[in-house]
Enzyme design. Structure first.
Site: not given
Lengths: 185, 279
Positions: A38, A103
């Protein structure tokens, strides 16, 4: 709670019908990226360079798979905790990213971005790495090979089981902990 | 003096790394099955069903249970009358990790904290040595995943806060962690010692079996009280709601400075992967 079968790339029409708690079986191509990947994606954007995959309609899976044993496309491949990608997610959504898979909780900026850009946050079962890998039929490193488990891979998935955690209407599936019942309030 | 060959240690460590990461411990499986029977929420039951299916599949295919095969953490009891030949004990353990993580296709997660460059072979392992009497070597291994470790904390309470303060801190920590550490979790708690020692004993309690009972009845009662209180938070499997937020709470208590009340909370994910060998 409805169940949907969706294919990538995802569209606004696909996502505006989804509500927190719905089950989605996703097929098509999704891209793996976690912390280090990222950071590099955002560095590329800052420099005005092209990303290694088309963001429009894309789904990013927060995963660092274990190495593929012989005869398998990928090793265990369950979701990692998503909050570490919160810094980057709103910008990617603003450029067309339609969903992330991980999650754990997201921050308010990410939830707002889901509303602003008609996107969703999917949960996959944490720790079910062997089971989820069964739905991945192909995996190919497409960028940042030097990052090893954190490299960006294009995964081909079939009926990948997802749960809508945050929808594009402000809905959220996670429960609020009941501190009163636990005796600390 | 008894001599143990480094090769024996290397092979034992490699074997433990592979076995722990691909076979769900029987006590954890039993807890999953009990939780399935007690949970009423369909989403909680579905998560537990998936985890049991995942465990079956991992055992059958030798794929790791979870892609995060952890930092390799060891607690080693070294008999005073043992010497290792062929390498130092630390080198032998690290070589075992290299071998196990390589041959088992386990993910290498160890990296430089600042450059983030991966060391490539999951070493160095985190090793805690204890010198004990005798001529045996006991090596306990734990695969410690990052997601649950990130939810762990060490704090220094004031002595006056006592058990009530400990309970409140621990329950709040688990409430804050919510779905992040892959609940249902196992919570290791260290009370006492110093700042660093509390963390070490908290981690060591994670080696205990879920179905054991603390030998001190007072601490056993504290473990039960905390487990029940945390489960009332209703976070449930994967944070989707339910009765099973923790599978177990394990507490270690040791003497501390009269001015201090160190407290460490080490959160472990539902896949409590550990193994031990005695050589």
């Amino acid at each position: 709670m409805a169940e949907y079968k969706l294919n990538t790339p995802l569209t606004d029409e696909d996502l505006s019908q989804l509500k927190a708690g719905d089950v989605v079986k996703l097929s098509g191509h999704i891209y793996t990226a976690r912390d280090a990947a990222h950071k590099r994606l955002v560095d590329l954007l800052d420099k005005g360079e092209k990303l290694p995959f088309e963001l429009k309609g894309a789904v990013v899976y927060y995963v660092g798979p274990s190495p593929a044993p012989p005869g398998r496309p990928i090793g265990a491949a369950g979701p990692t905790t998503s909050y570490r990608m919160d810094t980057y997610a709103p910008r990617l959504h603003s450029l067309g990213l339609k969903a992330s898979v991980g999650k754990g909780k997201r921050n308010d900026e990410v939830k707002q971005a889901l509303k602003d850009y008609t996107a969703v946050y999917f949960g996959a079962t944490g720790g079910a790495g062997a089971l989820l890998s069964k739905c991945i039929t192909k995996a190919e490193v497409i960028a940042f090979d030097d990052l090893g488990p954190e490299a960006i891979r294009e995964l081909t998935v079939e009926d990948f089981p997802l749960l809508v955690i945050n929808d594009c209407h402000g809905g959220e599936l996670y429960v609020q902990p009941d501190r009163k019942a636990a005796g600390i309030e | 003096m008894r001599t143990i060959q480094a090769k024996e240690i290397i092979d034992a460590v490699a074997g433990m790394c592979i076995k722990a990461n691909t076979e769900l411990p029987d006590d954890v499986r039993t807890k999953f099955e009990q939780a399935m029977a007690e949970e009423e929420s369909p989403s909680a039951r579905e998560v537990l069903r998936q985890l049991l299916e995942n465990a079956d599949l991992a055992a059958e295919t030798k794929l790791p249970l979870c892609q995060d095969t952890g930092l390799a953490v060891f607690f080693v009891e070294v008999g005073e009358d043992v010497r290792v030949e062929g390498a130092t004990l630390r080198e032998a353990i690290n070589e075992g990790v290299r071998k196990g993580y390589g041959e088992g296709f386990l993910r290498k997660s160890a990296c430089d904290p600042l450059t983030r460059a991966n060391t490539g072979d999951n070493t160095p392992a985190i090793i805690h040595f204890d010198i004990v009497a005798g001529d045996r070597l006991k090596i306990s291994y734990m695969a410690k995943g990052g997601g649950s470790e990130n939810m762990s904390r060490v704090t220094m309470l004031a002595p006056a806060q006592g058990w009530e303060g400990i309970k409140k801190y621990v329950i709040n920590r688990i409430a804050e962690a919510g779905p992040n550490p892959c609940p249902p979790t196992i919570v290791g708690i260290g009370v006492g010692g110093t700042f660093d020692h509390a963390a070490r004993i908290a981690k060591k309690t994670l080696l205990r079996r879920l179905d054991d009972t603390h030998p001190d009845p007072q601490i056993a009662a504290m473990e039960k009280e905390l487990e029940e209180a945390i489960n009332k938070l209703g976070i449930g499997p994967m944070g989707l709601g339910g009765k099973t937020t923790v599978l177990g709470v394990k507490i270690a208590v040791e003497p501390c400075h009269l001015a201090s009340l160190p407290l460490a909370v080490n959160v472990q994910c539902h896949s409590q992967r550990h193994e031990e060998v005695e050589l």
